[in-house]
Design a protein around this motif. Structure first.
Motif, mmCIF file in Angstrom:
data_model
loop_
_atom_site.group_PDB
_atom_site.id
_atom_site.type_symbol
_atom_site.label_atom_id
_atom_site.label_comp_id
_atom_site.label_asym_id
_atom_site.label_seq_id
_atom_site.Cartn_x
_atom_site.Cartn_y
_atom_site.Cartn_z
ATOM 1 N N UNK A 5 0.939 -1.181 0.050
ATOM 2 C CA UNK A 5 0.175 0.045 -0.007
ATOM 3 C C UNK A 5 0.881 1.157 0.093
ATOM 4 N N UNK A 6 0.976 1.993 -1.173
ATOM 5 C CA UNK A 6 1.990 2.990 -1.288
ATOM 6 C C UNK A 6 1.605 4.151 -0.204
ATOM 7 N N UNK A 7 0.513 4.328 0.251
ATOM 8 C CA UNK A 7 0.060 5.476 1.207
ATOM 9 C C UNK A 7 0.102 4.847 2.669
ATOM 10 N N UNK A 8 0.630 3.515 2.848
ATOM 11 C CA UNK A 8 1.009 2.747 3.961
ATOM 12 C C UNK A 8 -0.606 2.494 4.913
ATOM 13 N N UNK A 9 -1.506 2.604 4.051
ATOM 14 C CA UNK A 9 -2.665 2.387 4.750
ATOM 15 C C UNK A 9 -3.483 1.226 4.333
ATOM 16 N N UNK A 10 -3.556 0.080 5.202
ATOM 17 C CA UNK A 10 -3.859 -1.249 4.576
ATOM 18 C C UNK A 10 -5.570 -1.161 4.080
ATOM 19 N N UNK A 11 -6.061 -0.200 4.699
ATOM 20 C CA UNK A 11 -7.751 -0.133 4.410
ATOM 21 C C UNK A 11 -7.723 0.524 3.101
ATOM 22 N N UNK A 12 -6.953 0.991 2.288
ATOM 23 C CA UNK A 12 -6.970 1.788 1.116
ATOM 24 C C UNK A 12 -6.578 0.592 0.263
ATOM 25 N N UNK A 13 -7.535 0.221 -0.625
ATOM 26 C CA UNK A 13 -7.340 -0.744 -1.623
ATOM 27 C C UNK A 13 -7.617 -0.447 -2.898
ATOM 28 N N UNK A 14 -7.566 1.042 -3.022
ATOM 29 C CA UNK A 14 -7.671 1.297 -4.555
ATOM 30 C C UNK A 14 -6.540 1.309 -5.309
ATOM 31 N N UNK A 15 -6.672 0.663 -6.546
ATOM 32 C CA UNK A 15 -5.741 0.359 -7.607
ATOM 33 C C UNK A 15 -4.621 1.127 -7.614
ATOM 34 N N UNK A 16 -4.737 2.442 -7.762
ATOM 35 C CA UNK A 16 -3.567 3.586 -7.655
ATOM 36 C C UNK A 16 -2.831 3.355 -6.604
ATOM 37 N N UNK A 17 -3.332 2.529 -5.396
ATOM 38 C CA UNK A 17 -2.494 2.856 -4.094
ATOM 39 C C UNK A 17 -1.785 1.543 -3.854
ATOM 40 N N UNK A 18 -1.989 0.550 -4.604
ATOM 41 C CA UNK A 18 -1.280 -0.744 -4.795
ATOM 42 C C UNK A 18 -0.295 -1.127 -5.784
ATOM 43 N N UNK A 19 0.857 -1.523 -5.337
ATOM 44 C CA UNK A 19 1.865 -1.711 -6.166
ATOM 45 C C UNK A 19 2.839 -3.266 -5.769
ATOM 46 N N UNK A 20 2.838 -3.971 -6.867
ATOM 47 C CA UNK A 20 3.473 -5.225 -6.416
ATOM 48 C C UNK A 20 4.948 -5.124 -6.462
ATOM 49 N N UNK A 21 5.395 -5.651 -5.225
ATOM 50 C CA UNK A 21 7.178 -5.874 -5.122
ATOM 51 C C UNK A 21 7.404 -6.935 -4.686
ATOM 52 N N UNK A 22 8.856 -7.180 -4.961
ATOM 53 C CA UNK A 22 9.376 -8.549 -4.366
ATOM 54 C C UNK A 22 9.350 -8.287 -2.849
ATOM 55 N N UNK A 23 9.745 -9.399 -2.161
ATOM 56 C CA UNK A 23 10.207 -9.310 -0.607
ATOM 57 C C UNK A 23 11.139 -8.387 -0.353
ATOM 58 N N UNK A 24 12.274 -8.231 -1.131
ATOM 59 C CA UNK A 24 13.340 -7.506 -0.661
ATOM 60 C C UNK A 24 12.991 -6.079 -0.981
ATOM 61 N N UNK A 25 12.427 -5.756 -2.203
ATOM 62 C CA UNK A 25 12.015 -4.340 -2.274
ATOM 63 C C UNK A 25 10.746 -3.728 -1.381
ATOM 64 N N UNK A 26 10.089 -4.714 -1.054
ATOM 65 C CA UNK A 26 8.744 -4.232 -0.040
ATOM 66 C C UNK A 26 9.437 -4.148 1.093
ATOM 67 N N UNK A 27 10.352 -4.856 1.898
ATOM 68 C CA UNK A 27 10.978 -4.551 3.260
ATOM 69 C C UNK A 27 11.668 -3.160 3.213
ATOM 70 N N UNK A 28 12.430 -2.933 2.182
ATOM 71 C CA UNK A 28 13.368 -1.683 1.849
ATOM 72 C C UNK A 28 12.280 -0.616 1.847
ATOM 73 N N UNK A 29 11.109 -0.766 1.165
ATOM 74 C CA UNK A 29 10.231 0.405 1.332
ATOM 75 C C UNK A 29 9.835 0.721 2.721
ATOM 76 N N UNK A 30 9.496 -0.264 3.578
ATOM 77 C CA UNK A 30 8.785 -0.043 4.855
ATOM 78 C C UNK A 30 9.926 0.598 5.736
#
Length: 95
Positions: free
Chosen positions: A54-79
């Motif tokens: 969730x790009x805006x870091x809000x798990x309740x916001x499932x709008x397509x423009x807020x969601x991005x597919x990331x590998x585990x490494x990139x997802x962890x780095x993002x957080x």
């Protein structure tokens, strides 16, 4: 209580399919459901597991423009970089 919607698995699967099972950041090809993981260590499988962020870091916001597919490494780095509301140690990834 989970902040994720009951249909999160379906939403996440759709995002991953639309991304062609590739990380939107590093373009790593990730595992698809049913792929043969024989011979891969848990660490190797984890690196090529696709997640949805969730790009805006809000798990309740499932709008397509807020969601991005990331590998585990990139997802962890993002957080870690973005000082997420969810500590990296609490992220859960499905295998």
């Amino acid at each position: 209580m989970s902040r994720y919607s009951k249909d999160w698995s379906t939403i996440a699967l759709t995002v991953k399919e639309q991304a062609g099972w590739r990380c939107a950041k590093c373009s790593r090809q990730c595992l698809r459901p049913g792929d043969d993981c024989t011979g891969l260590t848990k660490s190797e499988r984890t690196k090529i597991t696709l997640t949805v962020h969730h790009q805006n870091r809000t798990p309740e916001d499932n709008r397509p423009e807020n969601l991005i597919a990331l590998c585990t490494t990139c997802h962890l780095a993002c957080h870690i970089r973005q000082q997420s509301n969810i500590p990296p140690g609490q992220l859960s990834f499905e295998f």
